[in-house]
Design a protein around this motif. Structure first.
Motif, PDB file in Angstrom:
ATOM      1  N   GLU A 165       1.113  -1.112  -0.001  1.00 38.95           N
ATOM      2  CA  GLU A 165      -0.099   0.587   0.130  1.00 38.95           C
ATOM      3  C   GLU A 165       0.717   0.918  -0.123  1.00 38.95           C
ATOM      4  OE1 GLU A 165      -2.816   0.089   3.857  1.00 38.95           O
ATOM      5  OE2 GLU A 165      -3.709  -1.761   2.720  1.00 38.95           O
ATOM      6  N   GLY A 166       1.999   0.751   0.526  1.00 37.22           N
ATOM      7  CA  GLY A 166       2.951   2.427   0.744  1.00 37.22           C
ATOM      8  C   GLY A 166       3.948   2.482  -0.358  1.00 37.22           C
ATOM      9  N   LEU A 167       3.649   1.782  -1.510  1.00 39.75           N
ATOM     10  CA  LEU A 167       4.744   2.229  -2.283  1.00 39.75           C
ATOM     11  C   LEU A 167       4.728   3.673  -3.426  1.00 39.75           C
ATOM     12  CD1 LEU A 167       8.175   1.050  -3.423  1.00 39.75           C
ATOM     13  CD2 LEU A 167       6.030  -0.230  -4.716  1.00 39.75           C
ATOM     14  N   GLY A 168       3.452   3.360  -3.304  1.00 46.62           N
ATOM     15  CA  GLY A 168       3.453   4.540  -4.796  1.00 46.62           C
ATOM     16  C   GLY A 168       3.723   6.052  -3.835  1.00 46.62           C
ATOM     17  N   LYS A 169       3.443   5.647  -2.240  1.00 40.94           N
ATOM     18  CA  LYS A 169       3.436   6.937  -2.078  1.00 40.94           C
ATOM     19  C   LYS A 169       4.897   6.956  -1.179  1.00 40.94           C
ATOM     20  CE  LYS A 169      -0.604   6.561   1.363  1.00 40.94           C
ATOM     21  NZ  LYS A 169      -1.005   6.106   2.814  1.00 40.94           N
ATOM     22  N   VAL A 170       5.576   6.536  -1.773  1.00 41.44           N
ATOM     23  CA  VAL A 170       6.993   6.775  -0.847  1.00 41.44           C
ATOM     24  C   VAL A 170       8.192   7.850  -2.486  1.00 41.44           C
ATOM     25  CG1 VAL A 170       7.476   5.544   1.270  1.00 41.44           C
ATOM     26  CG2 VAL A 170       7.783   4.116  -1.395  1.00 41.44           C
ATOM     27  N   GLU A 171       7.346   6.152  -3.638  1.00 40.48           N
ATOM     28  CA  GLU A 171       7.628   6.930  -4.118  1.00 40.48           C
ATOM     29  C   GLU A 171       7.260   8.036  -5.099  1.00 40.48           C
ATOM     30  OE1 GLU A 171       7.994   2.411  -7.400  1.00 40.48           O
ATOM     31  OE2 GLU A 171       6.107   3.553  -6.922  1.00 40.48           O
ATOM     32  N   ARG A 172       6.691   8.565  -4.975  1.00 41.98           N
ATOM     33  CA  ARG A 172       5.708  10.323  -5.686  1.00 41.98           C
ATOM     34  C   ARG A 172       6.672  11.125  -4.398  1.00 41.98           C
ATOM     35  NH1 ARG A 172       0.529   7.573  -5.266  1.00 41.98           N
ATOM     36  NH2 ARG A 172       0.315   8.018  -3.338  1.00 41.98           N
ATOM     37  N   LEU A 173       6.802  10.736  -3.531  1.00 45.44           N
ATOM     38  CA  LEU A 173       7.536  11.471  -2.463  1.00 45.44           C
ATOM     39  C   LEU A 173       9.380  11.939  -2.910  1.00 45.44           C
ATOM     40  CD1 LEU A 173       7.041  10.823   1.465  1.00 45.44           C
ATOM     41  CD2 LEU A 173       6.404  13.094   0.073  1.00 45.44           C
ATOM     42  N   TRP A 174       9.791  10.682  -2.809  1.00 43.92           N
ATOM     43  CA  TRP A 174      11.154  10.509  -3.896  1.00 43.92           C
ATOM     44  C   TRP A 174      10.954  11.487  -4.889  1.00 43.92           C
ATOM     45  CZ3 TRP A 174      16.031   9.957  -2.839  1.00 43.92           C
ATOM     46  CH2 TRP A 174      16.784   9.562  -3.819  1.00 43.92           C
ATOM     47  N   ARG A 175      10.626  11.591  -6.221  1.00 40.90           N
ATOM     48  CA  ARG A 175      10.326  11.533  -6.713  1.00 40.90           C
ATOM     49  C   ARG A 175      10.086  13.599  -7.124  1.00 40.90           C
ATOM     50  NH1 ARG A 175      10.217   8.990 -11.873  1.00 40.90           N
ATOM     51  NH2 ARG A 175       8.458   6.531 -11.489  1.00 40.90           N
ATOM     52  N   ARG A 176       8.825  13.993  -5.322  1.00 41.22           N
ATOM     53  CA  ARG A 176       8.971  15.272  -5.722  1.00 41.22           C
ATOM     54  C   ARG A 176      10.186  15.845  -5.142  1.00 41.22           C
ATOM     55  NH1 ARG A 176       4.363  17.219  -1.255  1.00 41.22           N
ATOM     56  NH2 ARG A 176       4.037  19.356  -2.030  1.00 41.22           N
ATOM     57  N   VAL A 177      10.668  15.458  -3.772  1.00 45.55           N
ATOM     58  CA  VAL A 177      11.938  15.851  -3.104  1.00 45.55           C
ATOM     59  C   VAL A 177      13.281  16.290  -5.001  1.00 45.55           C
ATOM     60  CG1 VAL A 177      14.330  14.946  -2.680  1.00 45.55           C
ATOM     61  CG2 VAL A 177      11.957  14.874  -1.071  1.00 45.55           C
ATOM     62  N   LEU A 178      13.471  15.685  -5.416  1.00 45.01           N
ATOM     63  CA  LEU A 178      13.579  15.216  -6.820  1.00 45.01           C
ATOM     64  C   LEU A 178      13.284  16.948  -7.801  1.00 45.01           C
ATOM     65  CD1 LEU A 178      14.593  11.611  -8.196  1.00 45.01           C
ATOM     66  CD2 LEU A 178      16.401  13.071  -6.699  1.00 45.01           C
ATOM     67  N   ASP A 179      12.824  16.755  -8.232  1.00 45.04           N
ATOM     68  CA  ASP A 179      11.945  17.476  -7.847  1.00 45.04           C
ATOM     69  C   ASP A 179      12.507  19.496  -7.488  1.00 45.04           C
ATOM     70  OD1 ASP A 179      10.928  16.832 -10.374  1.00 45.04           O
ATOM     71  OD2 ASP A 179       9.251  16.190  -9.617  1.00 45.04           O
ATOM     72  N   VAL A 180      11.777  19.259  -6.366  1.00 44.15           N
ATOM     73  CA  VAL A 180      12.199  20.681  -5.735  1.00 44.15           C
ATOM     74  C   VAL A 180      13.854  20.597  -5.971  1.00 44.15           C
ATOM     75  CG1 VAL A 180      12.645  21.492  -3.347  1.00 44.15           C
ATOM     76  CG2 VAL A 180      10.229  20.186  -4.270  1.00 44.15           C
ATOM     77  N   GLU A 181      15.001  19.595  -5.800  1.00 45.45           N
ATOM     78  CA  GLU A 181      16.333  19.781  -5.140  1.00 45.45           C
ATOM     79  C   GLU A 181      16.537  20.657  -6.569  1.00 45.45           C
ATOM     80  OE1 GLU A 181      19.951  19.290  -3.726  1.00 45.45           O
ATOM     81  OE2 GLU A 181      17.116  19.075  -2.570  1.00 45.45           O
ATOM     82  N   ARG A 182      16.223  19.319  -7.867  1.00 41.23           N
ATOM     83  CA  ARG A 182      16.435  20.561  -8.700  1.00 41.23           C
ATOM     84  C   ARG A 182      16.660  22.108  -9.054  1.00 41.23           C
ATOM     85  NH1 ARG A 182      13.079  20.731 -13.023  1.00 41.23           N
ATOM     86  NH2 ARG A 182      11.421  18.953 -12.170  1.00 41.23           N
ATOM     87  N   VAL A 183      15.351  22.238  -8.354  1.00 33.98           N
ATOM     88  CA  VAL A 183      15.044  24.252  -8.901  1.00 33.98           C
ATOM     89  C   VAL A 183      15.467  24.954  -7.427  1.00 33.98           C
ATOM     90  CG1 VAL A 183      13.414  23.434  -9.980  1.00 33.98           C
ATOM     91  CG2 VAL A 183      13.025  24.008  -7.229  1.00 33.98           C
TER      92      VAL A 183
END
Length: 245
Positions: free
Chosen positions: A222-240
């Motif tokens: 159940e939690g895999l999708g949640k942590v994957e989305r958070l990881w991608r979000r961190v990468l998006d923030v870090e890029r800017v």
């Protein structure tokens, strides 16, 4: 169909989107930093924003710490005890980091009050993520696992970004020619790529993986999708987070 992964969660996340991780940690700003080609003006403006990030991080780590359920008796092997120790360490580290900023700025003539009252887009987005996840944990609608994934994600990106910068650094004998006077390559980059920092990031990863294992099969599915989305979000923030140069 529910998805599942084999092995460690942190390994899975690192392999999830290598291109986005590269874009988040390998940018011209970092190359110029490693080459000593960032002016004092650019450096001090970015440091003033990094200080704002650190202040937001401190609140986030405090919210994580406040919501750990410790056992009634001290049990050193209990994962919640380990989480508490790690988050206390994170808070001590970030307080020391803020003091380090001030000390280095004083030695090298850097003005950390440049642009006071103005937040970069990267800082704004990090504050949003920290507040959303940290306050979600406080309300009981987000789990500690998600919080630790965000903590590990931002620290892992920061470490690998400065490791990338360090690959461009020529010999220390050339520091006097650096546009910032040498502050980055003599003090900041060694601090942000130190063995101590590497160990800290690895300890966070170990606890992320430990929490993941503790979720059980159903919780992991159940939690895999949640942590994957958070990881991608961190990468998006870090890029800017890194300024364009």
């Amino acid at each position: 169909m529910a998805r599942k992964i084999e092995g460690k969660l942190t390994d899975h996340l690192m392999n999830l989107d290598p291109k986005s991780f590269q874009l988040a940690t390998q940018v011209p700003f970092l190359e110029k930093a490693g080459r000593g080609a960032l002016s004092k003006e650019i450096l001090q403006t970015w440091l003033s924003q990094d200080r704002l990030y650190a202040q937001a991080y401190m609140r986030f780590a405090s919210l994580l710490l406040a919501n750990i359920r410790l056992p009634l008796k001290i049990a050193s092997e209990d994962i919640n005890e380990k989480l508490a120790d790690l988050l206390v360490e994170a808070l001590v580290n970030i307080r020391r980091e803020l003091k380090f900023f001030e000390d280095v700025a004083g030695r090298w003539g850097l003005d950390l009050d440049v642009g006071v009252g103005v937040e970069s887009e990267g800082v704004k987005r990090y504050r949003e993520v920290f507040n959303e996840v940290g306050e979600g944990i406080e309300r009981g609608v987000v789990g500690l696992l998600e919080g630790l994934v965000v903590l590990w994600g931002t620290e892992k990106c920061y470490l690998e970004a400065w490791r990338y910068a360090a690959t461009f650094s020529p010999s220390s004998s050339e520091l006097e020619n650096d546009l910032d006077g040498g502050a980055l390559r003599k003090e900041f980059i060694p601090n942000w790529t130190s063995g101590e920092f590497v160990g800290f990031v690895e300890r966070i990863a170990g606890l992320v993986d430990g929490l993941w294992e503790g979720e059980g099969k159903e919780g992991r599915e159940e939690g895999l999708g949640k942590v994957e989305r958070l990881w991608r979000r961190v990468l998006d923030v870090e890029r800017v987070f890194w300024p364009e140069v």
